[in-house]
Write an enzyme that holds these catalytic residues in place. Structure first.
Site, PDB file in Angstrom:
ATOM      1  N   ALA A 181       0.818  -1.209   0.000  1.00 21.18           N
ATOM      2  CA  ALA A 181       0.000   0.000   0.000  1.00 21.18           C
ATOM      3  C   ALA A 181       0.854   1.263   0.000  1.00 21.18           C
ATOM      4  O   ALA A 181       0.388   2.332  -0.375  1.00 21.18           O
ATOM      5  CB  ALA A 181      -0.892  -0.007   1.232  1.00 21.18           C
ATOM      6  N   LYS A 182       2.102   1.156   0.449  1.00 22.18           N
ATOM      7  CA  LYS A 182       3.039   2.289   0.486  1.00 22.18           C
ATOM      8  C   LYS A 182       2.401   3.511   1.132  1.00 22.18           C
ATOM      9  O   LYS A 182       2.496   4.617   0.627  1.00 22.18           O
ATOM     10  CB  LYS A 182       3.584   2.560  -0.914  1.00 22.18           C
ATOM     11  CG  LYS A 182       4.318   1.314  -1.457  1.00 22.18           C
ATOM     12  CD  LYS A 182       5.085   1.572  -2.725  1.00 22.18           C
ATOM     13  CE  LYS A 182       5.914   0.370  -3.147  1.00 22.18           C
ATOM     14  NZ  LYS A 182       5.121  -0.794  -3.630  1.00 22.18           N
ATOM     15  N   ARG A 183       1.770   3.294   2.297  1.00 20.70           N
ATOM     16  CA  ARG A 183       1.148   4.379   3.027  1.00 20.70           C
ATOM     17  C   ARG A 183       2.170   5.099   3.897  1.00 20.70           C
ATOM     18  O   ARG A 183       3.344   4.705   3.968  1.00 20.70           O
ATOM     19  CB  ARG A 183       0.004   3.833   3.892  1.00 20.70           C
ATOM     20  CG  ARG A 183      -1.114   3.133   3.116  1.00 20.70           C
ATOM     21  CD  ARG A 183      -1.820   4.074   2.160  1.00 20.70           C
ATOM     22  NE  ARG A 183      -3.078   3.512   1.656  1.00 20.70           N
ATOM     23  CZ  ARG A 183      -3.247   2.951   0.464  1.00 20.70           C
ATOM     24  NH1 ARG A 183      -2.246   2.834  -0.374  1.00 20.70           N
ATOM     25  NH2 ARG A 183      -4.442   2.493   0.090  1.00 20.70           N
TER      26      ARG A 183
END
Lengths: 272, 272
Positions: B92-94
């Site tokens: 998700a690379k949040r």
């Protein structure tokens, strides 16, 4: 939305206020919890009460994502309810390899119809450019953020002249898109840095979070950050939407937004 | 899932393969489009065909988000279908300010029940630590990514000794969480850098994307990246799930996964 329409709206409303829709089920007035969609019911009343004082709305995507599929329904309904002349920002802080950023761009610019999205710069050019391929859509790239952790990496010196990483992000990314499609996030808690940023990005719009709950000063942000087009969108989230936790929450939000708008009108009077 | 369970599974299956579920409606076999939930129908067959050869599944969240609310339903069903002993990664690379990262953590660790999530480091410590407050859940922090744009910022020298930004991300973040809860993303396309990374992070697991479609070599990644626990999860997405575009897609995916697993068994034989 293009830059001209945004600037015209700022002039007309005498405001560069962005209202952050960080809508949290545990913080909204309890009488709304009996509604079919409490988040949308809350947002709808907030929008009704604040639309005349602001030029942008910024739903923080995390708050909707945390509710699962029904959160995305609430987000979609909220987006559709926002008056068309108001700029919309998906505060999503996405960014991934090219084919994946393309999917995120489709999610926020096609599946939904946001005017802009916040994007993280760490993965570089091909993680950002897929968002720049949509007409009248904007990337708002993280440069200098308002949180404590911004000091971990963003201020690192990346060359012998002492350029900070956030400055390098701004200068490098300017070749990826024009001032008509690229803005930067600069936290209000570091207002004195706005002057340095204006030296390297005189014409870009800046999205400035951190006024209010995070402690930034609207006066300082405006003094150091404004350019000839205004060039600022100053966000307030908790200070507006949670101005009251009772049934008068919308009225209180409207008053909080109006107070900021009136202060903004003073600063705008000096340049427009 | 804790580290011991992950390592045991690697030994048992003689595999450190992660299958990337980047499921795209425009790429799956057309006969599936008549299903009620084509994405889940595809994932289900992929999982059935590959589960014995892999130790992790990594849905790329962008691909589900791009489909709106029904995409989140497909994701939830997929996650529930994955056998419990297999490690799950929300790619998700949040990463956002603390109160927002906390919402993302709730979304992926409570609303859904992923074992781990990929996180972007640009905003620093307080953007990452909310994800580290969940027992037996992992943060997989972006360090050196596999895309072209990784050269824009990740290789910048941030001190007089010539430390690169990605190295600083690794050394700084080690104080935020233990090797039992923190992994790093290191792209396979930069396999020679794995040796340098092992010098500063000998015990961490590394998630390595970029083998296959992006051109990375499994042999080099294994040679330079393995540690005494294996310490690698090597991802392949398109090379497995789109091994065939026809009705035999699941069988072809199983074969592609098995081929990688058999190569992995050879490299594991040298260390375990």
């Amino acid at each position: 939305m293009n830059k001209q329409a945004l600037v015209e709206q700022i002039k007309k409303k005498q405001s560069y206020l962005c209202v952050g829709l960080d809508t949290d089920l545990t913080k909204i007035p309890t009488h709304l919890l009996k509604e079919e969609d409490p988040v949308f019911a809350f947002n709808k009343q907030i929008i009704d009460a604040t639309a005349e004082y602001c030029v942008a709305y910024k739903p923080n995507i995390a708050f909707y994502e945390a509710m699962g599929p029904r959160g995305w329904d609430s987000l979609q309904k909220t987006l559709e309810y926002i008056p068309k002349e108001i700029f919309t920002i998906a505060d999503a802080k996405r960014g991934d390899i090219g084919n994946t950023s393309k999917m995120y761009a489709q999610a926020f610019f096609e599946q939904m119809d946001f005017d802009s999205i916040t994007v993280a710069p760490y993965m570089g050019e091909d993680s950002v450019t897929p968002f720049l391929e949509f007409e009248n859509k904007w990337v708002i790239l993280l440069a200098l953020t308002s949180n404590k952790g911004s000091s971990d990496f963003q201020h690192l010196r990346v060359d012998s002249e002492g350029t900070a990483l956030f400055e390098r992000v701004i200068t490098t990314s300017q070749s990826w898109g024009s001032t008509e499609q690229l803005m930067y996030v600069v936290g209000a808690t570091q207002a004195q840095k706005l002057q340095e940023i204006r030296a390297i990005a005189p014409d870009h719009f800046l999205l400035v979070p951190g006024v209010g709950a995070q402690g930034g000063s609207l006066e300082e942000v405006s003094k150091y950050g404004m350019n000839k087009d205004c060039g600022l969108l100053v966000n307030s989230s908790r200070g507006i939407i949670y101005a009251s936790a009772k049934e008068d929450f919308a009225e209180a939000a409207g008053k909080a937004a109006q107070t900021l708008q009136q202060e903004m009108a003073v600063y705008l009077g000096e340049i427009l």
